[in-house]
Scaffold this motif. Structure first.
Motif, PDB file in Angstrom:
ATOM      1  N   GLN A 161     -24.070  33.690 -56.922  1.00 37.55           N
ATOM      2  CA  GLN A 161     -24.124  35.076 -57.401  1.00 37.55           C
ATOM      3  C   GLN A 161     -22.854  35.775 -56.930  1.00 37.55           C
ATOM      4  O   GLN A 161     -22.806  36.379 -55.864  1.00 37.55           O
ATOM      5  CB  GLN A 161     -25.391  35.746 -56.881  1.00 37.55           C
ATOM      6  CG  GLN A 161     -26.655  35.131 -57.476  1.00 37.55           C
ATOM      7  CD  GLN A 161     -27.917  35.843 -57.034  1.00 37.55           C
ATOM      8  OE1 GLN A 161     -28.322  35.757 -55.888  1.00 37.55           O
ATOM      9  NE2 GLN A 161     -28.541  36.564 -57.953  1.00 37.55           N
ATOM     10  N   GLN A 232     -27.268  43.487 -52.653  1.00 39.61           N
ATOM     11  CA  GLN A 232     -28.469  43.099 -53.388  1.00 39.61           C
ATOM     12  C   GLN A 232     -29.714  43.792 -52.841  1.00 39.61           C
ATOM     13  O   GLN A 232     -30.662  44.051 -53.589  1.00 39.61           O
ATOM     14  CB  GLN A 232     -28.644  41.577 -53.341  1.00 39.61           C
ATOM     15  CG  GLN A 232     -27.645  40.828 -54.196  1.00 39.61           C
ATOM     16  CD  GLN A 232     -27.969  39.356 -54.311  1.00 39.61           C
ATOM     17  OE1 GLN A 232     -28.890  38.850 -53.672  1.00 39.61           O
ATOM     18  NE2 GLN A 232     -27.210  38.645 -55.120  1.00 39.61           N
ATOM     19  N   GLY A 237     -29.880  44.972 -60.180  1.00 40.00           N
ATOM     20  CA  GLY A 237     -29.085  44.603 -61.338  1.00 40.00           C
ATOM     21  C   GLY A 237     -28.058  45.664 -61.670  1.00 40.00           C
ATOM     22  O   GLY A 237     -27.747  46.544 -60.860  1.00 40.00           O
ATOM     23  N   ASN A 241     -27.699  45.214 -67.560  1.00 39.56           N
ATOM     24  CA  ASN A 241     -28.651  44.105 -67.361  1.00 39.56           C
ATOM     25  C   ASN A 241     -29.506  44.426 -66.144  1.00 39.56           C
ATOM     26  O   ASN A 241     -29.446  43.749 -65.121  1.00 39.56           O
ATOM     27  CB  ASN A 241     -27.897  42.786 -67.183  1.00 39.56           C
ATOM     28  CG  ASN A 241     -28.844  41.589 -67.145  1.00 39.56           C
ATOM     29  OD1 ASN A 241     -29.938  41.631 -67.705  1.00 39.56           O
ATOM     30  ND2 ASN A 241     -28.421  40.530 -66.487  1.00 39.56           N
ATOM     31  N   ASP A 244     -33.598  42.805 -61.282  1.00 43.00           N
ATOM     32  CA  ASP A 244     -33.192  41.570 -60.634  1.00 43.00           C
ATOM     33  C   ASP A 244     -33.870  41.497 -59.279  1.00 43.00           C
ATOM     34  O   ASP A 244     -34.379  42.500 -58.767  1.00 43.00           O
ATOM     35  CB  ASP A 244     -31.665  41.518 -60.465  1.00 43.00           C
ATOM     36  CG  ASP A 244     -31.143  40.093 -60.382  1.00 43.00           C
ATOM     37  OD1 ASP A 244     -31.962  39.158 -60.358  1.00 43.00           O
ATOM     38  OD2 ASP A 244     -29.911  39.913 -60.357  1.00 43.00           O
TER      39      ASP A 244
END
Length: 276
Positions: A161, A232, A237, A241, A244
């Motif tokens: 990622q 994160q 996200g 998009n 997540d």
């Protein structure tokens, strides 16, 4: 989901990764499985490896899935301790491609979207009696290994990622190419101007990789992996998009490989008993 990074300096190579593993449950939802997964391994006295992508595979001789860490250790037992780094990367690519082929063809596992990897490895280290460290990327599929760089050309490579690290270092999100105005510029280049990728590269931070000591490289690896984990934690996200899970987390495992001392751990999580 993972974030791994290697830094090539004149003094050696630093290899680091997070510890989070996730999985898809029976409802098709992605969940965090553990924050104690191993992603950095010693492959030989002079070679280390870090993995990203699928956390589980089922070998041809097994009736159940195995954690990728167990499979790396099984592979390690099959190679000559004096193996060259390119040979190690090629053999690792072939070994895991065969397992992958069995899982997607015989067991009917879903393959990744076209152009994406199911599993990847960075294989880093030194050949015997060599003072030049090398880093290779094993790509599964298609099951090949490509040279990322060597310590005569210091730099850094990251996989998994990668959006946070890419934003920090290169100055833009790797998904920027999906934006309509970027697509328009790509398809309709302006005469007498550099292409869009070359212009975006102007945003990249100037980092003096060749002047990094091993301690600088260790600190840099921690910053990059930890920045991914922390971002994160607070994001869900991106607007184009959204939605997540925080796929990176847990402890950061770090190894250093030099031509003098070979592979050695700088930070490695251990089993513990937290008894209340």
């Amino acid at each position: 989901m993972s974030i791994i990074i290697s830094i090539r300096t004149p003094d050696g190579v630093v290899l680091a990764a997070d510890s989070r593993q996730s999985y898809t449950n029976a409802r098709g939802n992605t969940r965090v499985g553990t924050d104690y997964g191993a992603k950095v391994f010693q492959l030989s006295p002079r070679i280390g490896v870090a993995t990203f992508g699928w956390a589980f595979l089922q070998p041809q001789t097994a009736n159940v899935m195995f954690n990728i860490s167990a499979l790396v250790e099984d592979f390690r037992a099959t190679i000559n301790p004096d193996i060259g780094i390119q040979d190690a990367a090629n053999q690792m690519s072939l070994h895991f491609q065969q397992i992958y082929n069995y899982d997607v063809s015989t067991l009917r596992w879903n393959s990744p979207p076209a152009g994406e990897l199911a599993i990847g490895f960075q294989v880093c280290g030194y050949n015997q009696n060599s003072t030049v460290g090398e880093a290779y990327l094993c790509q599964i599929p298609p099951g090949n290994a490509t040279l990322l760089g060597n310590t005569n050309n210091p730099g850094s490579s990251w996989n998994g990622q990668i959006d946070v690290i890419t934003r920090l270092i290169l100055g833009y999100d790797p998904r920027a190419g999906r934006l309509p105005f970027i697509q328009h510029i790509i398809n309709n280049p302006i005469p007498n101007q550099d292409n869009i990728e070359t212009q975006l590269r102007g945003l990249q931070y100037v980092i003096n990789w060749a002047n990094m000591t091993l301690q600088d490289a260790v600190d840099f690896a921690i910053l990059m992996v930890n920045s991914t984990i922390k971002m994160q934690r607070f994001s869900d996200g991106i607007f184009m998009n959204a939605g997540d899970i925080p796929g990176c987390g847990g402890d950061i495992d770090i190894a250093v490989i030099t031509h003098r001392d070979g592979f050695r751990w700088v930070s490695r999580k251990e089993l513990k008993a937290d008894i209340q």
